[in-house]
Motif scaffolding. Structure first.
Motif, PDB file in Angstrom:
ATOM      1  N   ARG A 116       5.591  50.664 -11.656  1.00  0.00           N
ATOM      2  CA  ARG A 116       5.658  49.793 -10.730  1.00  0.00           C
ATOM      3  C   ARG A 116       4.353  49.267 -10.034  1.00  0.00           C
ATOM      4  O   ARG A 116       3.603  50.115  -9.976  1.00  0.00           O
ATOM      5  CB  ARG A 116       6.396  50.831  -9.289  1.00  0.00           C
ATOM      6  N   PHE A 129       2.273  46.366  -7.354  1.00  0.00           N
ATOM      7  CA  PHE A 129       2.071  45.824  -6.083  1.00  0.00           C
ATOM      8  C   PHE A 129       0.911  44.622  -5.958  1.00  0.00           C
ATOM      9  O   PHE A 129      -0.276  45.055  -6.238  1.00  0.00           O
ATOM     10  CB  PHE A 129       1.871  46.807  -5.148  1.00  0.00           C
ATOM     11  N   ARG A 180       3.848  42.097  -2.775  1.00  0.00           N
ATOM     12  CA  ARG A 180       5.086  41.952  -3.601  1.00  0.00           C
ATOM     13  C   ARG A 180       5.269  43.187  -4.450  1.00  0.00           C
ATOM     14  O   ARG A 180       4.023  43.688  -5.141  1.00  0.00           O
ATOM     15  CB  ARG A 180       4.913  40.509  -4.666  1.00  0.00           C
ATOM     16  N   GLN A 181       6.296  43.840  -4.499  1.00  0.00           N
ATOM     17  CA  GLN A 181       6.739  44.993  -5.261  1.00  0.00           C
ATOM     18  C   GLN A 181       7.075  44.439  -6.444  1.00  0.00           C
ATOM     19  O   GLN A 181       8.224  43.436  -6.466  1.00  0.00           O
ATOM     20  CB  GLN A 181       7.546  45.781  -4.620  1.00  0.00           C
ATOM     21  N   TYR A 182       6.873  44.993  -7.661  1.00  0.00           N
ATOM     22  CA  TYR A 182       7.317  44.653  -9.113  1.00  0.00           C
ATOM     23  C   TYR A 182       7.678  45.798  -9.959  1.00  0.00           C
ATOM     24  O   TYR A 182       6.585  46.627  -9.959  1.00  0.00           O
ATOM     25  CB  TYR A 182       6.656  43.259  -9.295  1.00  0.00           C
ATOM     26  N   THR A 183       8.402  45.622 -10.811  1.00  0.00           N
ATOM     27  CA  THR A 183       8.173  46.512 -11.976  1.00  0.00           C
ATOM     28  C   THR A 183       7.946  45.960 -13.273  1.00  0.00           C
ATOM     29  O   THR A 183       8.053  44.806 -13.613  1.00  0.00           O
ATOM     30  CB  THR A 183       9.666  47.063 -12.401  1.00  0.00           C
ATOM     31  N   THR A 210      10.491  52.229  -1.133  1.00  0.00           N
ATOM     32  CA  THR A 210      11.921  51.516  -1.007  1.00  0.00           C
ATOM     33  C   THR A 210      12.800  52.627  -0.315  1.00  0.00           C
ATOM     34  O   THR A 210      12.610  53.734   0.072  1.00  0.00           O
ATOM     35  CB  THR A 210      12.305  51.333  -2.329  1.00  0.00           C
ATOM     36  N   HIS A 242      -2.558  48.532  -4.260  1.00  0.00           N
ATOM     37  CA  HIS A 242      -2.519  49.854  -4.317  1.00  0.00           C
ATOM     38  C   HIS A 242      -3.175  50.604  -5.284  1.00  0.00           C
ATOM     39  O   HIS A 242      -3.843  50.046  -6.010  1.00  0.00           O
ATOM     40  CB  HIS A 242      -1.046  49.941  -3.886  1.00  0.00           C
ATOM     41  N   THR A 295       4.680  50.831  -2.509  1.00  0.00           N
ATOM     42  CA  THR A 295       5.779  50.657  -3.296  1.00  0.00           C
ATOM     43  C   THR A 295       7.134  51.437  -2.754  1.00  0.00           C
ATOM     44  O   THR A 295       7.957  51.716  -3.442  1.00  0.00           O
ATOM     45  CB  THR A 295       5.473  51.430  -4.623  1.00  0.00           C
TER      46      THR A 295
END
Length: 534
Positions: free
Chosen positions: A302, A304, A308-311, A509, A440, A507
């Motif tokens: 994961r 950041f 924006r959070q993303y995988t 959620t 992060h 991150t």
């Protein structure tokens, strides 16, 4: 500034004094940081593994990284004379926690001693930067390069931790500097360059992409004095043999019999990668470590970036992160230095040495699956500092004054970050207090401020109910932090002080994201942990 440059050129004693002052301030920043910070996420694994290497002479822990860097860290930890029960049989993460918190050792003292060898290496690499730049651009250029290196927040931050990134980058820079010197005395410097390359390869496998580049540089260096094909091939082979010998020596230093039975899953690697791993002229433990690294690259990590959070990973993550975390004056001088070594005729032969390894390593790092920090590109503040020192050779009247002003700007920006260099970001992005909004993990919060959090809670929040989401390797209870995990309690029961590591918040959620959104920020610790009121 022009008068200063001429004065330094005429007088021999100010240059060593300035160099000593620059390295002295760097040493103070790193040692005080090492003494005040709790273990960063990766450190306990390296400290525990290095300690086991020296005591048990087994390669079973942390095979995904070669042993040299951990041996260096282990030697520092050994000076603290830590106690570790001989019956411990857990994994590498549990080993580090057991050594620091479960064996009666003082983790503050042990971590400081483990970090000191890396600090010493970081200072020595500063001398390489100084010498390399001085050979290219004179005393003033050498001092300008050293100033950029010694003031780099990334180098200070990671050079004061018991980790492997700065040693790997520094050994690579040393290898390139020795290859540059080999242009005049190849048979003296090629074996030394090979040994430095081997030290990088024996510290971290991320140095492997630099090998073809350095072999080409070895060929270029030999051709300067020995243009015959036989001499060129012999020079490249000599450097290769020295590098391979150092890697084998690092493994033999841990276990002379090279016993190796994997204690963790080693994934099968197929295709071209698997073929190349099989061809590596290194111990089987090294090749299995490469296979484990490839397995880690296949995980859905994961990330950041800019909120924006993303995988997965973004190809532009590292350039964007470097734009945030590099002082503005340093960015300008890096760019100017890269242009200078290409356009100035007398510097043009040095361009492949300074720019090609850095470019290849950067492209390789950008392909990685883990968007965890600029530490993966910590070689840039080393190579590009040398290039930046060459700006003083430009035939431009204002070059010395502009360079001096930019170095001063870097110094002010860097010193203002003291003692929290890890979460540094430049003024264009709001400074260290805003880094958590854009990046992060090791860019801002690597678990290093648990001790400072304990002090803050004792001083200002005694007797309050504490809810804690800490992302790091420290043990909160050891530092006197008695807290509950808010994710394991009903939301209507979570009242009081909510403390969240900024990496966890970035991150977050589900439940944690809801708790943060319904809370009010009331403070921060070290620009890496945020306190909320509920």
């Amino acid at each position: 500034m022009t008068h200063v440059r001429h004065w330094i050129s005429r007088k021999r004693w100010p240059a060593p004094l300035v160099a000593a002052l620059l390295l002295g301030q760097m040493a103070v920043a790193m040692v005080t940081g090492a003494a005040q910070q709790t273990p960063a996420i990766d450190e306990p694994v390296y400290v525990g593994t290095g300690t086991m290497y020296l005591r048990e002479h087994e390669l079973r822990h942390n095979p995904e990284h070669p042993p040299l860097g951990k041996l260096v860290i282990g030697v520092g930890a050994a000076l603290a004379d830590p106690h570790l029960g001989s019956s411990f049989e857990g994994g590498q993460a549990a080993l580090g926690r057991h050594l620091l918190y479960g064996s009666g050792n003082d983790p503050w003292r042990l971590m400081l001693f483990a970090r000191l060898p890396v600090i010493v290496l970081t200072l020595l690499f500063g001398l390489v930067v100084l010498t390399f730049a001085r050979e290219l651009a004179g005393r003033a250029g050498g001092l300008a390069a050293l100033a950029l290196y010694a003031l780099s927040p990334d180098v200070i931050a990671h050079g004061s931790l018991a980790t492997l990134d700065v040693p790997t980058a520094g050994f690579l820079l040393t290898a390139v500097w020795l290859l540059w010197r080999a242009r005049h005395r190849p048979w003296r410097y090629l074996p030394l360059a090979g040994a430095a390359l081997g030290a990088a390869l024996a510290t971290k496998m991320s140095a492997l992409p630099a090998v073809p580049v350095l072999l080409v540089l070895a060929v270029l260096s030999v051709r300067c004095t020995r243009p015959r094909p036989r001499a060129v091939l012999f020079g490249a082979a000599l450097m290769t043999l020295a590098a391979v010998a150092v890697v084998w020596a690092a493994y033999v230093a841990v276990d002379p019999s090279l016993r190796w039975t994997p204690r963790q899953h080693v994934p099968a690697v197929h295709g071209l990668r698997g073929h190349l791993v099989g061809l590596l002229p290194f111990p089987e433990a090294y090749r299995d470590g490469m296979r484990i690294q490839f397995g880690l690259e296949n995980k859905p990590w994961r990330g950041f970036l800019f909120g924006r959070q993303y995988t997965g990973s973004l190809w532009y993550y590292l350039p964007a992160a470097l734009l945030v975390k590099t002082p503005l004056g340093m960015l300008v001088l890096w760019a100017a230095g890269a242009v200078t070594v290409v356009v100035v005729r007398r510097l043009r032969p040095a361009a492949p040495y300074l720019l090609a390894p850095a470019a290849v390593l950067l492209v390789s790092a950008m392909q990685g699956a883990r968007d965890f920090g600029t530490r993966y590109a910590v070689f840039l503040p080393m190579f590009l500092a040398v290039a930046a020192g060459c700006v003083l050779l430009l035939r431009w009247r204002w070059a010395p004054a502009v360079t001096g002003a930019l170095v001063t700007f870097v110094a002010v920006s860097s010193l203002r970050a003291y003692p929290s260099y890890l979460p540094y970001s430049n003024e264009a992005f709001g400074g260290p207090e805003k880094t958590r909004l854009r990046l992060h993990d090791s860019n801002v919060d690597w678990g290093q401020d648990l001790g400072r959090l304990a002090d803050r809670l004792r001083e200002r929040h005694g007797g309050e109910r504490i809810w804690l989401v800490y992302k790091g390797s420290g043990v909160p209870s050891f530092y006197g932090i008695e807290a509950a995990d808010p994710r394991r309690a009903p939301a209507d029961e979570v009242h009081g002080l909510l403390v969240v590591s900024d990496s966890a918040a970035a991150t977050a959620t589900g439940r944690l994201a809801e708790l943060i959104a319904s809370s009010r920020p009331v403070g921060e610790v070290g620009h890496s942990i945020t306190l909320y009121r509920r």
